[in-house]
Motif scaffolding. Structure first.
Motif, short mmCIF file in Angstrom:
data_model
loop_
_atom_site.label_atom_id
_atom_site.label_comp_id
_atom_site.label_asym_id
_atom_site.label_seq_id
_atom_site.Cartn_x
_atom_site.Cartn_y
_atom_site.Cartn_z
N MET A 60 28.64 29.15 43.98
CA MET A 60 29.84 28.71 43.27
C MET A 60 30.51 29.87 42.55
N ALA A 61 29.71 30.74 41.92
CA ALA A 61 30.28 31.89 41.22
C ALA A 61 31.08 32.77 42.17
N ALA A 62 30.47 33.11 43.30
CA ALA A 62 31.16 33.95 44.29
C ALA A 62 32.36 33.22 44.89
N GLY A 63 32.21 31.93 45.14
CA GLY A 63 33.31 31.17 45.73
C GLY A 63 34.50 31.05 44.81
N LEU A 64 34.25 30.83 43.53
CA LEU A 64 35.34 30.74 42.56
C LEU A 64 36.04 32.08 42.39
N GLU A 65 35.26 33.16 42.40
CA GLU A 65 35.88 34.48 42.34
C GLU A 65 36.78 34.72 43.55
N GLY A 66 36.38 34.17 44.70
CA GLY A 66 37.14 34.40 45.92
C GLY A 66 38.47 33.68 45.97
N VAL A 67 38.61 32.59 45.20
CA VAL A 67 39.85 31.83 45.24
C VAL A 67 40.69 32.01 43.98
N GLN A 68 40.15 32.69 42.97
CA GLN A 68 40.86 32.84 41.71
C GLN A 68 41.02 34.32 41.38
N ASP A 69 42.24 34.82 41.48
CA ASP A 69 42.49 36.23 41.21
C ASP A 69 42.13 36.58 39.76
N GLY A 70 41.48 37.73 39.60
CA GLY A 70 41.17 38.22 38.26
C GLY A 70 40.00 37.54 37.60
N LEU A 71 39.24 36.74 38.35
CA LEU A 71 38.10 36.03 37.78
C LEU A 71 36.79 36.75 38.14
N PRO A 125 32.49 17.27 33.20
CA PRO A 125 32.26 17.33 34.65
C PRO A 125 33.49 17.88 35.37
N ILE A 126 33.27 18.87 36.23
CA ILE A 126 34.35 19.51 36.97
C ILE A 126 34.30 19.15 38.46
N MET A 127 33.15 19.37 39.11
CA MET A 127 33.08 19.18 40.55
C MET A 127 31.69 18.77 41.00
N LYS A 128 31.62 17.73 41.78
CA LYS A 128 30.41 17.44 42.56
C LYS A 128 30.55 18.23 43.86
N VAL A 129 29.66 19.18 44.07
CA VAL A 129 29.77 20.10 45.19
C VAL A 129 29.25 19.48 46.48
N PHE A 258 22.43 15.53 43.61
CA PHE A 258 23.78 16.09 43.62
C PHE A 258 23.72 17.53 43.13
N ARG A 259 24.66 18.31 43.56
CA ARG A 259 24.86 19.64 43.00
C ARG A 259 26.31 19.71 42.54
N GLY A 260 26.51 20.32 41.39
CA GLY A 260 27.85 20.29 40.85
C GLY A 260 28.13 21.37 39.83
N LEU A 261 29.30 21.27 39.23
CA LEU A 261 29.79 22.26 38.27
C LEU A 261 30.23 21.54 37.00
N LEU A 262 29.71 22.02 35.86
CA LEU A 262 30.11 21.51 34.56
C LEU A 262 30.83 22.59 33.77
N ALA A 263 31.81 22.19 32.99
CA ALA A 263 32.33 23.03 31.91
C ALA A 263 31.72 22.51 30.61
N PHE A 282 38.15 26.15 45.74
CA PHE A 282 36.84 26.54 46.30
C PHE A 282 36.41 25.58 47.39
N ALA A 283 36.61 24.26 47.17
CA ALA A 283 36.20 23.26 48.15
C ALA A 283 36.97 23.39 49.46
N ASP A 284 38.16 23.99 49.41
CA ASP A 284 38.98 24.18 50.62
C ASP A 284 38.74 25.53 51.28
N SER A 285 37.82 26.30 50.76
CA SER A 285 37.63 27.67 51.24
C SER A 285 36.52 27.76 52.28
N ASP A 286 36.54 28.86 53.02
CA ASP A 286 35.47 29.14 53.97
C ASP A 286 34.14 29.35 53.25
N ALA A 287 34.21 29.88 52.03
CA ALA A 287 32.98 30.12 51.27
C ALA A 287 32.26 28.81 50.97
#
Length: 323
Positions: A60-71, A125-129, A258-263, A282-287
């Motif tokens: 998730m860390a790498a995937g979010l970096e890949g879709v969010q510039d400057g993250l 809760p942000i995302m159920k992966v 489940f696997r997911g993302l919390l803030a 991220f969910a729409d990405s190849d990652a």
């Protein structure tokens, strides 16, 4: 993670320009304004490196970096007490959008079984992966060939079951098996799937329930054999399609982790929405596809309030098993 020190003058200028820098992470957002996760962030993983939760957090860390510039997302493992140490640490970051956490079933199981100061309503809760079923696995030299063999053995002898944390999915499916088949396993807890796998290979435990992504290498090498899958149906993945379900062997037990993302809790609505939008990208990405397929997950997603509703329902189910 080391954050660069910038003079107070630079911070003031950056804030005035509404540009996120290393001063203090992302620019604070008002309730009505837009907010985007940028700059240095931390992904907390409440389990040790090497297990399924660690794999999920790093993906998730790498995937979010890949879709969010400057993250930039640094992964921080804070393991201990079956996940309670990491979740308790995350609780102290309330209101800080710079922190997220790789969550799983322990989020719901811990408050049902231990005296902790949090439950899923403490966080955002942000995302159920996706959903991650487990396999009942044994060492290649084990005399057990089916899950029924294990149950039959437990009726007359001691069967030692290794579990990754006292409140994880493997403990849940073992408990369900015990309840349905009127048997009992002796449990030995470990802090991660990698530690549990080593214990299985070393003969410390007789059986283990592990996610496919944690043991696919050992399955392919022949060091470990899978007796059944605690899943609704057989896997479609070619590497796993020959593994029968527990139900096929007369053990009607299926439960997905489940696997997911919390803030953190207490963030603003705009900060919550900013994380949700990043998660949707991220969910729409190849990652995302690569992560799901390489770890043999089911790509069942939910975001924001829909994820909260899922957690509420899943918590009620777990309460009937663990309390």
């Amino acid at each position: 993670m080391t954050r660069s020190r910038i003079t107070s003058t630079a911070c003031i200028l950056a804030s005035a320009a509404l540009v996120t820098t290393g001063c203090a992470g992302p620019t604070p957002a008002s309730e009505g304004g837009e907010w985007t996760p940028e700059g240095d962030m931390t992904m907390v993983v409440p389990f040790a490196a090497g297990g399924g939760s660690d794999l999920s957090g790093r993906a998730m860390a790498a995937g979010l970096e890949g879709v969010q510039d400057g993250l930039n997302v640094a992964v921080e493992n804070r393991d201990g007490a079956s996940g309670a140490v990491g979740y308790s640490y995350f609780l102290t970051k309330e209101g800080d959008p710079n922190y997220v956490l790789a969550t799983e079933t322990a989020l719901l199981a811990l408050p049902l079984t231990q005296d902790v100061e949090f439950d899923y309503t403490s966080f955002t809760p942000i995302m159920k992966v996706g959903e991650d079923f487990t396999l009942l696995v044994v060492d290649a030299d084990s005399p057990y060939e089916t899950c029924t063999d294990v149950v039959d053995a437990a009726k007359s002898e001691r069967v030692i079951a290794g579990i990754s944390g006292e409140t994880g999915l493997d403990n849940v499916v073992f408990t369900l098996t015990e309840q349905q088949m009127d048997v009992e396993f002796d449990r030995v807890p470990f802090e991660s799937g990698s530690e549990l796998t080593a214990a299985l290979l070393g003969g410390t435990v007789d059986i283990a329930s592990l996610n496919p992504g944690e043991v696919i290498g050992q399955l392919e090498s022949g060091d470990i054999k899978a007796l059944c899958a605690y899943a609704d149906e057989r896997y479609d993945y070619p590497e796993l399609s020959d593994i029968p379900t527990a139900k096929e062997q007369g053990i009607d037990v299926s439960f997905a982790q489940f696997r997911g993302l919390l803030a953190t809790g207490g963030i603003t609505e705009s900060e919550k929405q900013g994380w949700i939008e990043a998660a949707e990208a991220f969910a729409d990405s190849d990652a995302y596809t690569e992560y799901v397929e390489s770890n043999y997950l089911q790509p069942v997603t939910a975001f924001g309030d829909d994820f909260t509703s899922y957690l509420e329902s899943n918590s009620e189910t777990l309460a009937g098993v663990l309390e």
